[in-house]
Design an enzyme around this catalytic site. Sequence first.
Site, PDB file in Angstrom:
ATOM      1  N   ASP A 125       0.825  -1.201   0.000  1.00  0.00           N
ATOM      2  CA  ASP A 125       0.000   0.000   0.000  1.00  0.00           C
ATOM      3  C   ASP A 125       0.865   1.260   0.000  1.00  0.00           C
ATOM      4  O   ASP A 125       0.622   2.200   0.759  1.00  0.00           O
ATOM      5  CB  ASP A 125      -0.945  -0.011   1.209  1.00  0.00           C
ATOM      6  N   HIS A 130      -2.962   0.520  11.935  1.00  0.00           N
ATOM      7  CA  HIS A 130      -2.659  -0.873  11.588  1.00  0.00           C
ATOM      8  C   HIS A 130      -1.164  -1.032  11.381  1.00  0.00           C
ATOM      9  O   HIS A 130      -0.448  -0.049  11.184  1.00  0.00           O
ATOM     10  CB  HIS A 130      -3.390  -1.259  10.296  1.00  0.00           C
ATOM     11  N   GLN A 146      -2.903  -5.436   5.951  1.00  0.00           N
ATOM     12  CA  GLN A 146      -2.822  -4.360   6.953  1.00  0.00           C
ATOM     13  C   GLN A 146      -3.740  -4.721   8.118  1.00  0.00           C
ATOM     14  O   GLN A 146      -4.962  -4.627   8.003  1.00  0.00           O
ATOM     15  CB  GLN A 146      -3.228  -3.022   6.315  1.00  0.00           C
ATOM     16  N   ASP A 201      -2.270   8.911  10.058  1.00  0.00           N
ATOM     17  CA  ASP A 201      -2.911   8.152   8.996  1.00  0.00           C
ATOM     18  C   ASP A 201      -4.177   7.461   9.502  1.00  0.00           C
ATOM     19  O   ASP A 201      -4.165   6.820  10.557  1.00  0.00           O
ATOM     20  CB  ASP A 201      -1.921   7.096   8.484  1.00  0.00           C
ATOM     21  N   GLU A 240      -5.491  13.128   9.191  1.00  0.00           N
ATOM     22  CA  GLU A 240      -5.898  12.625   7.876  1.00  0.00           C
ATOM     23  C   GLU A 240      -7.266  11.965   8.025  1.00  0.00           C
ATOM     24  O   GLU A 240      -7.421  10.764   8.021  1.00  0.00           O
ATOM     25  CB  GLU A 240      -4.896  11.610   7.307  1.00  0.00           C
ATOM     26  N   ASP A 299      -3.698   9.771  -2.825  1.00  0.00           N
ATOM     27  CA  ASP A 299      -4.936   8.999  -2.739  1.00  0.00           C
ATOM     28  C   ASP A 299      -5.938   9.429  -3.805  1.00  0.00           C
ATOM     29  O   ASP A 299      -5.738  10.402  -4.533  1.00  0.00           O
ATOM     30  CB  ASP A 299      -5.559   9.143  -1.344  1.00  0.00           C
ATOM     31  N   ARG A 320      -4.853   3.893  -7.832  1.00  0.00           N
ATOM     32  CA  ARG A 320      -4.171   5.093  -7.338  1.00  0.00           C
ATOM     33  C   ARG A 320      -2.748   5.209  -7.879  1.00  0.00           C
ATOM     34  O   ARG A 320      -2.168   6.297  -7.912  1.00  0.00           O
ATOM     35  CB  ARG A 320      -4.145   5.103  -5.802  1.00  0.00           C
TER      36      ARG A 320
HETATM   37  C1  GLC Z   1      -4.498   6.470   4.347  1.00  0.00           C
HETATM   38  C2  GLC Z   1      -3.515   6.600   3.216  1.00  0.00           C
HETATM   39  C3  GLC Z   1      -3.848   5.616   2.162  1.00  0.00           C
HETATM   40  C4  GLC Z   1      -3.817   4.242   2.730  1.00  0.00           C
HETATM   41  C5  GLC Z   1      -4.692   4.150   3.973  1.00  0.00           C
HETATM   42  C6  GLC Z   1      -4.356   2.927   4.767  1.00  0.00           C
HETATM   43  O1  GLC Z   1      -5.767   6.803   3.969  1.00  0.00           O
HETATM   44  O2  GLC Z   1      -3.519   7.899   2.721  1.00  0.00           O
HETATM   45  O3  GLC Z   1      -2.971   5.720   1.074  1.00  0.00           O
HETATM   46  O4  GLC Z   1      -4.269   3.339   1.788  1.00  0.00           O
HETATM   47  O5  GLC Z   1      -4.503   5.200   4.862  1.00  0.00           O
HETATM   48  O6  GLC Z   1      -3.126   3.131   5.448  1.00  0.00           O
HETATM   49  C1  GLC Z   2     -10.970   6.225   2.657  1.00  0.00           C
HETATM   50  C2  GLC Z   2     -10.486   6.600   3.993  1.00  0.00           C
HETATM   51  C3  GLC Z   2      -9.240   7.409   3.913  1.00  0.00           C
HETATM   52  C4  GLC Z   2      -8.242   6.797   2.973  1.00  0.00           C
HETATM   53  C5  GLC Z   2      -8.844   6.417   1.685  1.00  0.00           C
HETATM   54  C6  GLC Z   2      -7.870   5.657   0.857  1.00  0.00           C
HETATM   55  O1  GLC Z   2     -11.435   7.342   1.991  1.00  0.00           O
HETATM   56  O2  GLC Z   2     -11.463   7.334   4.658  1.00  0.00           O
HETATM   57  O3  GLC Z   2      -8.684   7.521   5.183  1.00  0.00           O
HETATM   58  O4  GLC Z   2      -7.273   7.730   2.670  1.00  0.00           O
HETATM   59  O5  GLC Z   2      -9.955   5.635   1.904  1.00  0.00           O
HETATM   60  O6  GLC Z   2      -8.458   5.420  -0.372  1.00  0.00           O
END
Ligand code: GLC
Ligand code: GLC
Length: 656
Positions: A150, A193, A261, A293, A335, A400, A524
């Site tokens: 990821d 995670h 994860q 995150d 985030e 993202d 992505r």
């Molecule tokens: C956050 C990151 C995203 C990732 C997710 C899980 O949203 O920006 O890229 O997939 O967390 O860690």
């Molecule tokens: C969802 C989550 C965000 C993450 C994203 C990754 O929107 O809310 O935290 O960045 O998924 O695609």
Amino acid sequence: MLDQAALSLETTRSLNRLLPNIEDRFAGRMAPGEWDAFAERLHRHFPDLFRLLLGLYGGRYDFFYHLEQTVALAAQSWIDRPADLKELDEARDADPLWFQSETMLGGVCYVDLFAGDLTGLFDKIPYFRELGLTYLHLMPLFDAPEGENDGGYAVSDYRQVEPSLGTMADLQRLARALRDEGISLVLDFVFNHTSDEHRWAQKAQAGDPDYADYYFLFPDRQTPDAYDQTLREIFPETRRGCFTYRAEIDRWVWTTFNSFQWDLNYANPAVFRDMAGEMLFLANAGAEALRLDALAFTWKQMGTNSENLPQAHQLVQAFNALLRIAAPAMLFKSEAIVHPDEVAKYIGRGECQLSYNPLLMALLWNSLATREVRLLRHSMGYRFRIPDDCAWVNYVRCHDDIGWTFDDGDAAALGINGYDHRRFLNEFYTGRFAGSFARGLPFQENPRTGDARISGSLASLAGLERALLAGNEAEIELAVRRICLLHAVILSIGGIPLIYLGDEFGVINDYGYRDDPAKADDSRWVHRPRIDWEEAEKRHQRDTLQGRIYSRLQHLIAVRKGTAAFAGGRMEVVDVGNDHVFGYVRSAPAGEGAQRVLALANFTETVQAIDANEVRLYGLGYRFTDLVAEKEITLGEGEVALEPYQVMWLLARDER
Ligand code: GLC
Ligand code: GLC
């Protein structure tokens, strides 16, 4: 729950019980004066820490033991904190709102894709300086599983840099070198995670019951099924539901994101303590802000969606209290890519001083698609305001997808049906909608709910890719203007503007990820290209595409940095009587250096007129300098015209 008096008594008793022991163990190992400073901060922030941890773990028989261990961790971390970071602590203490300066400019990149490795990144410092960065977020660079990880968000070891990128010593050196250039390093704290290869996960897999309790492992589908009833599927293309079956251990594991994860179990105080240790380690490695995150997902509760629960907030506040004691310069960036009401709740001095602004981001793209600013104006009109000692991190693209996180009520107030409108936006940005300029890809389409998000680079979503394919110069120019328009808004609206590096010279989609099995299922990657520095070099030639974008952005950045009214976060949205033009006023505090700027942004490819009276009213005057065009404007009776996608930053010249 204890009442106020009982809580305060408990707090004092606990501190008195704790302190002698901590002093015994640590005071002698601190330089003169250091214990006093530490003890002073401990006294100041212990009440918060105690209250929060009591709320989370007070019911446990071993509560005090964990509390003491957590405070000991803070003391040890203060001993380990390098001298230059302690100096930074003092500097920040003297200037706590440093991040609100108009000179702030953020950038974010992947180390490997941008520069190969950490040594390569060193060599890019002159570039960061050229661009004017004061903040650099490096995407996760920690040890992670080979292949699918990821993009680094599956961390196997928080204290180890991914070997192909360098070492922890390299990272510390880089943090220092950046700081010497006035650039604050921002790192991720991926605390919801770990990867399934983290040593805790491995011990859990080996059958260690202590570590099994670090995660959510279930022997059958009964409990997972019950949870799944109310959980949102974040990666529905990956699997149905939020749990993954692991045959080796015959267990179902909670995995909100990818199957590798593993969500941490914060109901276990050992998890809080150990993750606090990892956090303090990162603070001492030289990060000045941590990006929290996926912070919305950390606390789970049956029968809820397990997002944004009160305990998720308390966890962050408890981590924050610990930082105030052991690494006071550190900031948190939230985030939370969730509903705007929920995004706002993470923002506050005791929680996250910084937050991504996903609503502004989504609504800017919405306005480009619809050529209308009504929803942007309406929502920003009352949702932009956050506490004065915090700041938005405003962005137009990131690593993202784009999710359409606007409020359905805001939309309904304007006669827009949220569900239908999201479908339209997805059609538009995947280029399926007739006449769309965009070339994006769907991300995580969910056939059950009809939900989807959008992948694609800024330039491709703004029309550049399509225009280049068609060889249409007029369209190319419009795309360049869209790119600049979006940046102009984040550069002036209030907060820290954050550039997804590569966007400043217009990188388009890279479809190569489809050939890599570790990436092919995650669209992505289309907007995570390797930077081609030969192409990037062309930014210095104004007749190249790169040069056209870069030079205009450089100009906007320079103006931002020279405009006091762009400091801080106060912003007033104004309705200038034209639904295609977004208007807002920024002002520097009254008194000496008082300044007022009326920003106008035309979201269409046609000329838009504003009644001169509107400009006079909101700009407070007749005579202006357009800081963008570097032109003087004197208002007459008629109208002010904005060219396609033009932005004006009108500085009033007669202050009255
Ligand atoms: C956050 C990151 C995203 C990732 C997710 C899980 O949203 O920006 O890229 O997939 O967390 O860690
Ligand atoms: C969802 C989550 C965000 C993450 C994203 C990754 O929107 O809310 O935290 O960045 O998924 O695609």
